[in-house]
Scaffold this active site. Structure first.
Site, PDB file in Angstrom:
ATOM      1  N   LYS A 226       0.825  -1.221   0.000  1.00  0.00           N
ATOM      2  CA  LYS A 226       0.000   0.000   0.000  1.00  0.00           C
ATOM      3  C   LYS A 226       0.854   1.264   0.000  1.00  0.00           C
ATOM      4  O   LYS A 226       2.030   1.239   0.360  1.00  0.00           O
ATOM      5  CB  LYS A 226      -0.971  -0.029   1.190  1.00  0.00           C
ATOM      6  N   ARG A 260      -3.618 -10.126   5.061  1.00  0.00           N
ATOM      7  CA  ARG A 260      -4.023 -10.151   3.646  1.00  0.00           C
ATOM      8  C   ARG A 260      -2.875  -9.608   2.808  1.00  0.00           C
ATOM      9  O   ARG A 260      -2.526  -8.428   2.924  1.00  0.00           O
ATOM     10  CB  ARG A 260      -5.285  -9.295   3.496  1.00  0.00           C
TER      11      ARG A 260
HETATM   12  C1  7PJ Z   1      -8.197  -4.453   2.135  1.00  0.00           C
HETATM   13  C2  7PJ Z   1      -9.253  -5.260   1.725  1.00  0.00           C
HETATM   14  C3  7PJ Z   1      -7.860  -4.389   3.520  1.00  0.00           C
HETATM   15  C4  7PJ Z   1      -9.658  -5.961   3.888  1.00  0.00           C
HETATM   16  C5  7PJ Z   1      -8.442  -4.240   0.013  1.00  0.00           C
HETATM   17  C6  7PJ Z   1      -5.546  -3.244  -1.547  1.00  0.00           C
HETATM   18  C7  7PJ Z   1      -6.866  -2.601  -1.607  1.00  0.00           C
HETATM   19  N1  7PJ Z   1      -9.987  -6.019   2.589  1.00  0.00           N
HETATM   20  N2  7PJ Z   1      -9.397  -5.116   0.394  1.00  0.00           N
HETATM   21  N3  7PJ Z   1      -8.631  -5.175   4.348  1.00  0.00           N
HETATM   22  N4  7PJ Z   1      -7.684  -3.837   1.049  1.00  0.00           N
HETATM   23  N5  7PJ Z   1     -10.354  -6.683   4.771  1.00  0.00           N
HETATM   24  O1  7PJ Z   1      -5.387  -4.455  -1.487  1.00  0.00           O
HETATM   25  O2  7PJ Z   1      -4.567  -2.460  -1.574  1.00  0.00           O
HETATM   26  O3  7PJ Z   1      -6.967  -3.684   3.974  1.00  0.00           O
HETATM   27  S1  7PJ Z   1      -8.250  -3.715  -1.626  1.00  0.00           S
END
Ligand code: 7PJ
Length: 281
Positions: A226, A260
């Site tokens: 990010k 994640r």
């Molecule tokens: C996240 C997400 C996060 C959860 C995305 C990216 C943007 N779901 N989906 N937490 N980020 N739960 O992957 O940079 O931080 S999309």
């Protein structure tokens, strides 16, 4: 701590990796490479999932809507078209928890039918009928905090006390979920790094992540590649692995249960080292 995900049980005694499987053509960090012309290539998506499962991912998170700042909105039909075939195939072929990153009631319901085990909603089930669809599915849900909506959320993030406000929001969403029939044992919480937050907000939410543990639910965090990492290290997206690993470790040390990430193999190694230290007697 265990999380029941449909017919699968996720053991969260030690932290686990959720591998990201983007089915969007415009994902900021890895989208596009699963595309042939303008169509998602199912085989490429499954090969990428296979490599993440082999690298030790416990969960695969399938997303069909780009939520990066300024992303183009996607129609319901397009989102279903991207996500459902992938969910069906993952369910059929892999021994892994299949998560769907969506905010739409129809996608939640169709994903559950297609064999998904987990619902990951960056809007914390606030879209119309999403709460009912999630409750109906019986699946566990991740409730994430976001200030504003993706297209404008980074214009002027504003909090007086960011940690307290995020906790208050998540507490209120837990209450709403419980009232709709989703039990606390099925809820996972996420501070939502980068979603309507400045670098300082994000850093405070890492530093005080342990305070979110008081809510009694497992914590999920997503920091992988990010922009907050770019702001700290100066690295472009492709060169944010070290920063991502460092920030992930900071979160795991403060109680994150699910991480994640894009880089599954490297993160699994990081967690092995972390667990070895934790288990030393
Ligand atoms: C996240 C997400 C996060 C959860 C995305 C990216 C943007 N779901 N989906 N937490 N980020 N739960 O992957 O940079 O931080 S999309």
């Amino acid at each position: 701590m265990k999380l029941q995900c449909g017919d699968k049980t996720l053991d969260l005694t030690s932290p686990v990796v959720m591998g990201i499987l983007n089915t969007t053509p415009d994902s900021f960090s890895d989208g596009g490479n699963l595309y042939r012309d303008t169509r998602l290539d199912l085989d490429s998506a499954l090969r990428h999932a296979d490599s993440m499962v082999n690298a030790g991912a416990a969960i695969i998170d399938v997303g069909g809507e780009s939520t990066r700042p300024g992303a183009e909105p996607v129609s319901l039909a397009e989102e279903l078209d991207r996500v459902i075939p992938v969910v069906e195939q993952l369910h059929a072929r892999f021994d892994v928890v299949v998560s769907v990153d969506t905010s739409r009631a129809e996608v939640i319901a169709e994903s559950a039918k297609a064999g998904a085990h987990f619902i990951n909603d960056v809007r914390a089930l606030q879209k119309e009928q999403a709460l009912q669809a999630a409750a109906q599915s019986g699946l566990p849900v991740c409730l994430m905090h976001m200030q504003g909506e993706p297209d404008t959320m980074q214009q002027a993030p504003n909090y007086s006390k960011v940690v307290e406000e995020v906790i208050a929001f998540l507490k209120q969403r837990i209450a709403v979920c419980e009232a709709a029939g989703i039990s606390r044992q099925q809820i996972v919480l996420d501070p939502g790094y980068g979603f309507g937050k400045t670098l300082e907000h994000n850093l405070l939410l890492v530093k005080h992540l342990d305070q979110l543990q008081t809510l009694g639910c497992p914590l999920l965090i997503g920091v992988s590649r990010k922009s907050m990492i770019g702001k700290i290290t100066g690295a472009e997206v492709a060169d944010r692995l070290v920063g991502s690993l460092a920030l992930t470790l900071e979160c795991v040390q403060r109680g994150a249960h699910i991480v994640r990430v894009h880089d599954v193999r490297e993160t699994v190694e990081l967690l092995k080292v972390h667990c070895a230290v934790e288990q030393a007697e």
